[in-house]
Motif scaffolding. Structure first.
Motif, PDB file in Angstrom:
ATOM      1  N   ASP A   1       0.830  -1.212   0.000  1.00  0.00           N
ATOM      2  CA  ASP A   1       0.000   0.000   0.000  1.00  0.00           C
ATOM      3  C   ASP A   1       0.857   1.251   0.000  1.00  0.00           C
ATOM      4  OD1 ASP A   1      -2.708  -1.173   2.169  1.00  0.00           O
ATOM      5  OD2 ASP A   1      -2.116  -1.640   0.132  1.00  0.00           O
ATOM      6  N   THR A   2       1.917   1.235  -0.820  1.00  0.00           N
ATOM      7  CA  THR A   2       2.820   2.372  -0.873  1.00  0.00           C
ATOM      8  C   THR A   2       2.093   3.600  -1.381  1.00  0.00           C
ATOM      9  OG1 THR A   2       4.608   0.844  -1.401  1.00  0.00           O
ATOM     10  CG2 THR A   2       5.015   3.180  -1.757  1.00  0.00           C
ATOM     11  N   ALA A   3       2.233   4.721  -0.672  1.00  0.00           N
ATOM     12  CA  ALA A   3       1.511   5.925  -1.038  1.00  0.00           C
ATOM     13  C   ALA A   3       2.110   6.575  -2.278  1.00  0.00           C
ATOM     14  CB  ALA A   3       1.498   6.888   0.129  1.00  0.00           C
ATOM     15  N   VAL A   4       3.426   6.777  -2.260  1.00  0.00           N
ATOM     16  CA  VAL A   4       4.133   7.345  -3.397  1.00  0.00           C
ATOM     17  C   VAL A   4       5.254   6.380  -3.766  1.00  0.00           C
ATOM     18  CG1 VAL A   4       5.402   9.317  -4.304  1.00  0.00           C
ATOM     19  CG2 VAL A   4       3.634   9.673  -2.562  1.00  0.00           C
ATOM     20  N   GLY A  28      -4.685  10.104  -4.157  1.00  0.00           N
ATOM     21  CA  GLY A  28      -5.723  10.967  -4.705  1.00  0.00           C
ATOM     22  C   GLY A  28      -5.360  12.444  -4.682  1.00  0.00           C
ATOM     23  N   HIS A  29      -4.072  12.727  -4.550  1.00  0.00           N
ATOM     24  CA  HIS A  29      -3.627  14.115  -4.491  1.00  0.00           C
ATOM     25  C   HIS A  29      -3.664  14.796  -5.854  1.00  0.00           C
ATOM     26  CE1 HIS A  29      -1.148  13.410  -0.557  1.00  0.00           C
ATOM     27  NE2 HIS A  29      -2.438  13.558  -0.341  1.00  0.00           N
ATOM     28  N   ASP A  30      -3.812  16.133  -5.798  1.00  0.00           N
ATOM     29  CA  ASP A  30      -3.880  16.905  -7.037  1.00  0.00           C
ATOM     30  C   ASP A  30      -2.510  17.371  -7.526  1.00  0.00           C
ATOM     31  OD1 ASP A  30      -6.939  18.568  -6.007  1.00  0.00           O
ATOM     32  OD2 ASP A  30      -6.628  16.720  -7.142  1.00  0.00           O
ATOM     33  N   THR A  31      -1.552  17.470  -6.604  1.00  0.00           N
ATOM     34  CA  THR A  31      -0.266  18.071  -6.949  1.00  0.00           C
ATOM     35  C   THR A  31       0.868  17.078  -6.771  1.00  0.00           C
ATOM     36  OG1 THR A  31      -1.136  20.185  -6.152  1.00  0.00           O
ATOM     37  CG2 THR A  31       1.225  20.071  -6.545  1.00  0.00           C
ATOM     38  N   MET A  32       1.765  17.068  -7.743  1.00  0.00           N
ATOM     39  CA  MET A  32       2.943  16.203  -7.681  1.00  0.00           C
ATOM     40  C   MET A  32       4.187  17.013  -7.989  1.00  0.00           C
ATOM     41  SD  MET A  32       1.562  12.634  -9.325  1.00  0.00           S
ATOM     42  CE  MET A  32       2.979  11.679  -8.745  1.00  0.00           C
ATOM     43  N   TYR A  33       5.332  16.523  -7.480  1.00  0.00           N
ATOM     44  CA  TYR A  33       6.581  17.269  -7.559  1.00  0.00           C
ATOM     45  C   TYR A  33       7.743  16.350  -7.905  1.00  0.00           C
ATOM     46  CZ  TYR A  33       3.778  20.028  -4.209  1.00  0.00           C
ATOM     47  OH  TYR A  33       2.771  20.702  -3.567  1.00  0.00           O
ATOM     48  N   TRP A  34       8.779  16.957  -8.459  1.00  0.00           N
ATOM     49  CA  TRP A  34      10.078  16.319  -8.549  1.00  0.00           C
ATOM     50  C   TRP A  34      11.089  17.191  -7.826  1.00  0.00           C
ATOM     51  CZ3 TRP A  34      11.269  11.561  -9.328  1.00  0.00           C
ATOM     52  CH2 TRP A  34      10.492  10.749 -10.157  1.00  0.00           C
ATOM     53  N   SER A  94       1.017  16.163  -2.885  1.00  0.00           N
ATOM     54  CA  SER A  94       0.273  16.825  -1.817  1.00  0.00           C
ATOM     55  C   SER A  94      -1.137  17.100  -2.309  1.00  0.00           C
ATOM     56  CB  SER A  94       0.959  18.126  -1.385  1.00  0.00           C
ATOM     57  OG  SER A  94       0.969  19.059  -2.441  1.00  0.00           O
ATOM     58  N   GLN A  95      -2.071  17.224  -1.346  1.00  0.00           N
ATOM     59  CA  GLN A  95      -3.453  17.479  -1.732  1.00  0.00           C
ATOM     60  C   GLN A  95      -3.580  18.861  -2.359  1.00  0.00           C
ATOM     61  OE1 GLN A  95      -6.030  15.529  -1.941  1.00  0.00           O
ATOM     62  NE2 GLN A  95      -7.093  17.267  -2.831  1.00  0.00           N
ATOM     63  N   ASP A  96      -2.897  19.803  -1.736  1.00  0.00           N
ATOM     64  CA  ASP A  96      -2.891  21.179  -2.230  1.00  0.00           C
ATOM     65  C   ASP A  96      -1.445  21.560  -2.450  1.00  0.00           C
ATOM     66  OD1 ASP A  96      -4.540  23.928  -2.259  1.00  0.00           O
ATOM     67  OD2 ASP A  96      -2.565  24.263  -1.374  1.00  0.00           O
ATOM     68  N   ARG A  97      -1.166  22.491  -3.321  1.00  0.00           N
ATOM     69  CA  ARG A  97       0.226  22.801  -3.679  1.00  0.00           C
ATOM     70  C   ARG A  97       1.030  23.324  -2.503  1.00  0.00           C
ATOM     71  NH1 ARG A  97       0.625  28.026  -3.700  1.00  0.00           N
ATOM     72  NH2 ARG A  97      -1.194  29.321  -4.114  1.00  0.00           N
ATOM     73  N   THR A  98       0.373  23.775  -1.437  1.00  0.00           N
ATOM     74  CA  THR A  98       1.138  24.329  -0.319  1.00  0.00           C
ATOM     75  C   THR A  98       0.953  23.529   0.971  1.00  0.00           C
ATOM     76  OG1 THR A  98      -0.680  25.843   0.165  1.00  0.00           O
ATOM     77  CG2 THR A  98       1.109  26.660  -1.228  1.00  0.00           C
ATOM     78  N   GLU A  99       0.481  22.333   0.882  1.00  0.00           N
ATOM     79  CA  GLU A  99       0.258  21.537   2.077  1.00  0.00           C
ATOM     80  C   GLU A  99       1.326  20.457   2.230  1.00  0.00           C
ATOM     81  OE1 GLU A  99      -2.573  23.735   3.773  1.00  0.00           O
ATOM     82  OE2 GLU A  99      -1.847  21.859   4.600  1.00  0.00           O
ATOM     83  N   THR A 100       1.143  19.638   3.233  1.00  0.00           N
ATOM     84  CA  THR A 100       2.080  18.576   3.564  1.00  0.00           C
ATOM     85  C   THR A 100       2.392  17.719   2.343  1.00  0.00           C
ATOM     86  OG1 THR A 100       1.158  18.471   5.774  1.00  0.00           O
ATOM     87  CG2 THR A 100       2.430  16.560   5.015  1.00  0.00           C
TER      88      THR A 100
END
Lengths: 112, 114
Positions: A1-4, A28-34, A94-100
């Motif tokens: 059940d790996t999240a990322v 189910g997050h909207d934002t992803m990063y590298w 992250s769910q939002d671009r400025t959250e955890t």
């Protein structure tokens, strides 16, 4: 059940090659990063996508190209690899671009 | 220029003592600040988030303070244990711009000796 999750975990390649790193999140997050973490452990953002749309594009060489086929995936393609590209690359979401942010386990890239 | 600094690269303390890590920033007006833990060979893991209108946040043995006047956050681990040994990263957002992103400090490597 790996999240990322990221693949591969390790990548050893020759200078000049082209390689891709894949990232998937099941949160189910909207934002992803590298992010890139260099040998001094400094974590620096490279790209950010929100709902498949590029919103942050830091000053990185255009040899690096992110691709987001859908909200759950953000892949990183690197052309003409150079020695200085050796680092650990982390994907996060992250769910939002400025959250955890939730980080993947990292991909250790070594360019020889 | 904008900077975020963590007080020391490494901190060694005796088990049972309180570890205090410092994060200072200049030329930012962050809406909030976060602390993450990173173990060797792993990605950072979120610990605590504190907003600009909050002075203090606690979670079990962890406590974070945020002083926007001093532009500083302190991260405390009370009754420290060897298992707390890791690198701790502070991170803040740049502000309220639509292009705002999270900036990470370079981390403090904490070692707790038995």
């Amino acid at each position: 059940d790996t999240a990322v999750s990221q693949t591969p975990k390790y990548l050893v390649t020759q200078m000049g090659n082209d390689k891709s790193i894949k990232c998937e999140q099941n949160l189910g997050h909207d934002t992803m990063y590298w992010y890139k973490q260099d040998s001094k452990k400094f974590l620096k953002i490279m790209f950010s996508y929100n709902n498949k749309e590029l919103i942050i594009n830091e000053t990185v060489p255009n040899r690096f190209s992110p691709k987001s086929p859908d909200k759950a995936h953000l892949n990183l393609h690197i052309n003409s690899l150079e020695l200085g590209d050796s680092a650990v690359y982390f994907c996060a979401s992250s769910q939002d671009r400025t959250e955890t942010q939730y980080f993947g386990p990292g991909t250790r890239l070594l360019v020889l | 220029s904008q900077k975020i600094e963590q007080n020391s690269e490494a901190l060694n303390i005796q088990e049972g003592k309180t570890a205090t890590l410092t994060c200072n920033y200049t030329n930012y007006s962050p809406a909030y600040l976060q602390w993450y833990r990173q173990d060797p060979g792993r990605g950072p893991v979120f610990l605590l988030l504190i907003r600009e209108n909050e002075k203090e946040k606690r979670k079990e043995r962890l406590k974070v303070t945020f002083d926007t006047t001093l532009k500083q956050s302190l991260f405390h681990i009370t009754a420290s244990q060897p298992a707390d040994s890791a690198t701790y990263l502070c991170a803040l957002d740049q502000g309220y711009s639509s292009a705002s992103k999270i900036i990470f400090g370079s981390g403090t490597r904490l070692s707790i000796r038995p």
